[in-house]
Design a protein around this motif. Structure first.
Motif, PDB file in Angstrom:
ATOM      1  N   SER A 177      55.418 -53.645  -9.101  1.00  0.00           N
ATOM      2  CA  SER A 177      55.565 -53.716  -7.641  1.00  0.00           C
ATOM      3  C   SER A 177      56.889 -54.361  -7.224  1.00  0.00           C
ATOM      4  CB  SER A 177      54.395 -54.485  -7.016  1.00  0.00           C
ATOM      5  OG  SER A 177      54.390 -55.828  -7.468  1.00  0.00           O
ATOM      6  N   HIS A 178      57.634 -54.852  -8.185  1.00  0.00           N
ATOM      7  CA  HIS A 178      58.973 -55.416  -7.950  1.00  0.00           C
ATOM      8  C   HIS A 178      59.877 -54.300  -7.420  1.00  0.00           C
ATOM      9  CE1 HIS A 178      63.040 -56.572  -9.295  1.00  0.00           C
ATOM     10  NE2 HIS A 178      62.624 -57.833  -9.199  1.00  0.00           N
ATOM     11  N   PRO A 179      60.841 -54.608  -6.536  1.00  0.00           N
ATOM     12  CA  PRO A 179      61.716 -53.566  -5.980  1.00  0.00           C
ATOM     13  C   PRO A 179      62.414 -52.688  -7.031  1.00  0.00           C
ATOM     14  CG  PRO A 179      62.085 -55.639  -4.837  1.00  0.00           C
ATOM     15  CD  PRO A 179      61.134 -55.923  -5.965  1.00  0.00           C
ATOM     16  N   ARG A 180      62.700 -53.240  -8.198  1.00  0.00           N
ATOM     17  CA  ARG A 180      63.313 -52.460  -9.289  1.00  0.00           C
ATOM     18  C   ARG A 180      62.335 -52.270 -10.448  1.00  0.00           C
ATOM     19  NH1 ARG A 180      67.089 -55.555  -7.033  1.00  0.00           N
ATOM     20  NH2 ARG A 180      66.785 -57.341  -8.418  1.00  0.00           N
ATOM     21  N   MET A 181      61.044 -52.507 -10.189  1.00  0.00           N
ATOM     22  CA  MET A 181      59.975 -52.410 -11.189  1.00  0.00           C
ATOM     23  C   MET A 181      60.169 -53.405 -12.323  1.00  0.00           C
ATOM     24  SD  MET A 181      59.342 -48.242 -11.142  1.00  0.00           S
ATOM     25  CE  MET A 181      59.466 -48.146 -12.879  1.00  0.00           C
ATOM     26  N   MET A 182      60.913 -54.487 -12.093  1.00  0.00           N
ATOM     27  CA  MET A 182      61.282 -55.418 -13.144  1.00  0.00           C
ATOM     28  C   MET A 182      60.865 -56.848 -12.816  1.00  0.00           C
ATOM     29  SD  MET A 182      62.845 -54.270 -15.855  1.00  0.00           S
ATOM     30  CE  MET A 182      61.811 -52.861 -16.058  1.00  0.00           C
ATOM     31  N   GLY A 183      59.593 -57.021 -12.451  1.00  0.00           N
ATOM     32  CA  GLY A 183      59.076 -58.362 -12.240  1.00  0.00           C
ATOM     33  C   GLY A 183      58.822 -59.051 -13.568  1.00  0.00           C
ATOM     34  N   ILE A 184      58.364 -60.278 -13.508  1.00  0.00           N
ATOM     35  CA  ILE A 184      58.151 -61.057 -14.727  1.00  0.00           C
ATOM     36  C   ILE A 184      57.141 -60.396 -15.653  1.00  0.00           C
ATOM     37  CG2 ILE A 184      56.433 -62.618 -13.693  1.00  0.00           C
ATOM     38  CD1 ILE A 184      57.734 -64.838 -15.555  1.00  0.00           C
ATOM     39  N   ALA A 185      56.139 -59.744 -15.104  1.00  0.00           N
ATOM     40  CA  ALA A 185      55.149 -59.097 -15.960  1.00  0.00           C
ATOM     41  C   ALA A 185      55.773 -57.926 -16.718  1.00  0.00           C
ATOM     42  CB  ALA A 185      53.958 -58.628 -15.134  1.00  0.00           C
ATOM     43  N   THR A 186      56.491 -57.076 -16.022  1.00  0.00           N
ATOM     44  CA  THR A 186      57.119 -55.920 -16.672  1.00  0.00           C
ATOM     45  C   THR A 186      58.128 -56.354 -17.723  1.00  0.00           C
ATOM     46  OG1 THR A 186      56.942 -54.710 -14.580  1.00  0.00           O
ATOM     47  CG2 THR A 186      58.362 -53.769 -16.270  1.00  0.00           C
ATOM     48  N   MET A 187      59.042 -57.229 -17.345  1.00  0.00           N
ATOM     49  CA  MET A 187      60.103 -57.630 -18.263  1.00  0.00           C
ATOM     50  C   MET A 187      59.564 -58.408 -19.457  1.00  0.00           C
ATOM     51  SD  MET A 187      63.332 -58.331 -15.708  1.00  0.00           S
ATOM     52  CE  MET A 187      64.549 -58.356 -17.027  1.00  0.00           C
ATOM     53  N   SER A 188      58.600 -59.275 -19.225  1.00  0.00           N
ATOM     54  CA  SER A 188      58.012 -60.030 -20.340  1.00  0.00           C
ATOM     55  C   SER A 188      57.260 -59.098 -21.285  1.00  0.00           C
ATOM     56  CB  SER A 188      57.072 -61.113 -19.824  1.00  0.00           C
ATOM     57  OG  SER A 188      57.795 -62.074 -19.095  1.00  0.00           O
ATOM     58  N   GLY A 189      56.579 -58.107 -20.739  1.00  0.00           N
ATOM     59  CA  GLY A 189      55.885 -57.135 -21.574  1.00  0.00           C
ATOM     60  C   GLY A 189      56.837 -56.375 -22.476  1.00  0.00           C
ATOM     61  N   ILE A 190      57.982 -55.988 -21.939  1.00  0.00           N
ATOM     62  CA  ILE A 190      58.994 -55.288 -22.738  1.00  0.00           C
ATOM     63  C   ILE A 190      59.521 -56.209 -23.827  1.00  0.00           C
ATOM     64  CG2 ILE A 190      61.304 -54.279 -22.680  1.00  0.00           C
ATOM     65  CD1 ILE A 190      60.588 -53.309 -19.792  1.00  0.00           C
ATOM     66  N   VAL A 191      59.897 -57.412 -23.442  1.00  0.00           N
ATOM     67  CA  VAL A 191      60.499 -58.362 -24.379  1.00  0.00           C
ATOM     68  C   VAL A 191      59.527 -58.743 -25.494  1.00  0.00           C
ATOM     69  CG1 VAL A 191      61.389 -60.715 -24.586  1.00  0.00           C
ATOM     70  CG2 VAL A 191      62.124 -59.286 -22.703  1.00  0.00           C
ATOM     71  N   LEU A 192      58.284 -58.989 -25.146  1.00  0.00           N
ATOM     72  CA  LEU A 192      57.286 -59.444 -26.130  1.00  0.00           C
ATOM     73  C   LEU A 192      56.535 -58.304 -26.800  1.00  0.00           C
ATOM     74  CD1 LEU A 192      55.830 -62.416 -24.074  1.00  0.00           C
ATOM     75  CD2 LEU A 192      57.573 -62.507 -25.872  1.00  0.00           C
ATOM     76  N   ASP A 193      56.725 -57.089 -26.290  1.00  0.00           N
ATOM     77  CA  ASP A 193      56.004 -55.896 -26.792  1.00  0.00           C
ATOM     78  C   ASP A 193      54.497 -56.104 -26.705  1.00  0.00           C
ATOM     79  OD1 ASP A 193      55.860 -53.288 -27.727  1.00  0.00           O
ATOM     80  OD2 ASP A 193      55.771 -53.924 -29.828  1.00  0.00           O
ATOM     81  N   LEU A 194      54.078 -56.545 -25.508  1.00  0.00           N
ATOM     82  CA  LEU A 194      52.659 -56.774 -25.237  1.00  0.00           C
ATOM     83  C   LEU A 194      52.296 -56.157 -23.891  1.00  0.00           C
ATOM     84  CD1 LEU A 194      52.335 -60.569 -26.131  1.00  0.00           C
ATOM     85  CD2 LEU A 194      51.271 -58.674 -27.353  1.00  0.00           C
ATOM     86  N   PRO A 195      51.055 -55.706 -23.735  1.00  0.00           N
ATOM     87  CA  PRO A 195      50.615 -55.228 -22.429  1.00  0.00           C
ATOM     88  C   PRO A 195      50.546 -56.394 -21.435  1.00  0.00           C
ATOM     89  CG  PRO A 195      49.000 -54.664 -24.144  1.00  0.00           C
ATOM     90  CD  PRO A 195      50.040 -55.554 -24.753  1.00  0.00           C
ATOM     91  N   THR A 196      50.976 -56.122 -20.213  1.00  0.00           N
ATOM     92  CA  THR A 196      50.988 -57.160 -19.175  1.00  0.00           C
ATOM     93  C   THR A 196      50.493 -56.597 -17.851  1.00  0.00           C
ATOM     94  OG1 THR A 196      53.282 -56.628 -18.638  1.00  0.00           O
ATOM     95  CG2 THR A 196      52.922 -58.434 -20.203  1.00  0.00           C
ATOM     96  N   ILE A 197      50.053 -57.514 -17.001  1.00  0.00           N
ATOM     97  CA  ILE A 197      49.629 -57.197 -15.638  1.00  0.00           C
ATOM     98  C   ILE A 197      50.330 -58.158 -14.714  1.00  0.00           C
ATOM     99  CG2 ILE A 197      47.683 -57.109 -14.023  1.00  0.00           C
ATOM    100  CD1 ILE A 197      45.846 -56.822 -16.508  1.00  0.00           C
ATOM    101  N   GLY A 198      50.892 -57.658 -13.639  1.00  0.00           N
ATOM    102  CA  GLY A 198      51.542 -58.518 -12.658  1.00  0.00           C
ATOM    103  C   GLY A 198      50.730 -58.597 -11.397  1.00  0.00           C
TER     104      GLY A 198
END
Length: 140
Positions: A119-140
């Motif tokens: 839901s971040h304006p660039r789809m890159m909130g903490i949940a999305t970016m942390s999920g990419i970095v940690l390679d884990l599913p996330t929910i924001g």
């Protein structure tokens, strides 16, 4: 876990490089993955970050999803260097979150953040970016 990307993020946070932060967000959009529905997970972590002046405080609580019993609780604390800039809060909050995350004895199956994901304006909130970095599913 992408150690190289974590180092980049921590460097951006420490150096307060807003332009590099924006560029990294643009680059990371291509790494968003939807691996279908997550059919089963046993553990879920909840994450919240707060501040006391220039100190960030993070709590991570992991529960067993089948019975809601608390499995683990960890805390992290770190001086916050990156300024408050809407849309770039990840670079302010990730170092504090990562400080706590490294203390976990067990990595959760999924992480739920009190913060934006897609839901971040660039789809890159903490949940999305942390999920990419940690390679884990996330929910924001």
């Amino acid at each position: 876990m992408n150690e190289i990307l974590i180092k980049k993020i921590l460097t951006i946070s420490e150096s307060k490089d807003v332009n590099y932060a924006l560029e990294l967000q643009k680059q990371m959009v291509d790494h968003i993955q939807f691996k279908g529905k997550l059919k089963f997970f046993k553990t879920i972590a909840g994450v919240d970050i707060s501040y006391n002046f220039d100190t960030g405080l993070c709590a991570i609580v992991i529960i067993d999803f089948s019975n809601f019993e608390v499995i683990e609780v960890v805390y992290g604390q770190r001086k916050v260097n990156f300024p408050y800039i809407p849309g770039l809060l990840f670079f302010r909050e990730f170092p504090v979150f990562y400080e706590a995350f490294t203390r976990l004895k067990k990595v959760p199956d999924i992480i739920m953040f009190d913060g934006h994901g897609l839901s971040h304006p660039r789809m890159m909130g903490i949940a999305t970016m942390s999920g990419i970095v940690l390679d884990l599913p996330t929910i924001g």
